[in-house]
Design an enzyme around this catalytic site. Structure first.
Site, mmCIF file in Angstrom:
data_model
loop_
_atom_site.group_PDB
_atom_site.id
_atom_site.type_symbol
_atom_site.label_atom_id
_atom_site.label_comp_id
_atom_site.label_asym_id
_atom_site.label_seq_id
_atom_site.Cartn_x
_atom_site.Cartn_y
_atom_site.Cartn_z
ATOM 1 C CB CYS A 140 -0.836 0.307 1.420
ATOM 2 S SG CYS A 140 -0.559 -0.004 2.939
ATOM 3 C CG HIS A 220 -0.388 3.340 6.248
ATOM 4 N ND1 HIS A 220 0.102 2.711 7.267
ATOM 5 C CD2 HIS A 220 -0.408 2.173 5.404
ATOM 6 C CE1 HIS A 220 0.455 1.514 7.365
ATOM 7 N NE2 HIS A 220 -0.111 1.565 6.115
#
Length: 337
Positions: A140, A220
């Site tokens: 990711c 994140h």
């Protein structure tokens, strides 16, 4: 119609299965796992054929009242390609099975580049994956790095990049099992693994990353300082980012001030699980000072690799030779505008 199997029906696997099921040029033959709880029950409710990865799993599934379509071996006999979404140690074993059977396969970013010899990011290197036997869809964080830096590189603006990554502690659904509380944990090594990982896709990138694990699970967050090849305006940089259909420019002054508010917006948009396939990059926070660029964005660790995986299926099976056409098709199916 290429026949696809998803092995590992977890956080990524269930999303890949749904995405494959939306395409008109591939068919989801079935999903395979060892679990017999609510997660695999959901797969059945969606109409997916469920296969057992082991004999023990088959017995447990049968005991739980799950209709088992067959074994993993029987599933593999029916498909052209496997998307493996299992944990690291399991994936390494499965890869040897796929190779022996001569089945094309895709692994996720937790595996090493050497597992396949090719690492994939749709807007960067689609063509190099055409008709390969296997590829690895990068993680990711690495996917977000490649999308943003490749956009700057296409505009001939990128010199080098230095980024700090604030990493979620664990997947949301597992937050009751572990994670960190009341602390932040810096990764010991600089660069953190995401910088070298991005270079496995584009060796020419001059990128260094540092990472810190933080006590939250939603996403994140990245902060970047980029040295540009020349002095540029903010408008030039934004125009570069707009060349990626998978970067969404958001505005702090419109209430999108945190990862939870961004998540809420995607829930309101009606995305499954509130998934954000795009990099959510703050337009009004972005700053250009001479030849230096500063920006920040949020990464949905559970969703960002899903469109990349669909594009990787098309590349490996050769059902679409034009990367941009595949991206457009995938975007439309997932509601990426």
């Amino acid at each position: 119609m290429k026949k696809v199997a998803v092995v590992g029906y977890g956080v990524i696997g269930k999303r890949v299965a749904d995405a494959v099921n939306l395409q008109d040029d591939m068919n989801l033959v079935g999903v395979c796992d060892i679990i017999s709880d609510w997660r695999i029950q959901t797969a059945l409710e969606k109409g997916f054929a469920v296969f057992a990865a082991t004999k023990e799993a088959d017995e447990e599934m049968q005991s739980a009242g799950i209709s088992v379509a067959g074994s993993m071996q029987e599933l593999l006999e029916q498909v052209d390609l496997v998307v493996d979404c299992t944990p690291k140690k399991i994936a390494a074993i499965n890869v040897e099975i796929y190779k022996k059977r001569g089945i094309k396969f895709i692994v996720q970013g937790g595996e090493k580049h050497e597992t396949t010899g090719h690492s994939f990011s749709a807007e960067n290197n689609y063509n190099s994956a055409l008709n390969l036997d296997s590829t690895r869809v990068v993680s990711c964080n690495t996917t977000s790095i490649l999308r943003t830096l490749t956009a700057l590189k296409r505009a001939d603006l990128l010199d080098y990049a230095r980024g700090t990554l604030l990493r979620r502690a664990t997947d949301p659904w597992e937050s009751h099992l572990g994670g960190i509380m009341n602390t932040m944990v810096p990764e010991k090594e600089i660069p953190s693994h995401q910088g070298p990982d991005a270079q496995s896709v584009d060796p020419d990138l001059d990128v260094i990353t540092a990472a810190v694990k933080v006590p939250e699970t939603l996403s994140h967050m990245h902060y970047w300082n980029v040295k540009l090849k020349k002095k540029a305006t903010k408008e030039e940089v934004l125009d570069a980012f707009k060349t990626s259909s998978r970067i969404k420019l958001i505005h702090y002054d419109q209430g999108l001030v945190s990862n939870n508010t961004i998540k809420e917006m995607y829930l309101d948009m009606g995305r499954p699980w509130g998934d954000m396939y795009e990099v959510a990059l703050w337009e009004d926070m972005l700053k250009v000072v001479g030849d230096e660029l500063f920006y920040a964005y949020v990464v949905d660790n559970q969703a960002i690799v899903i469109p990349e995986t669909i594009d990787a299926i098309r590349a490996l099976t050769g059902i679409e030779s034009d990367g941009q056409k595949s991206i457009v098709k995938t975007n439309k199916s997932l509601g990426i505008n």
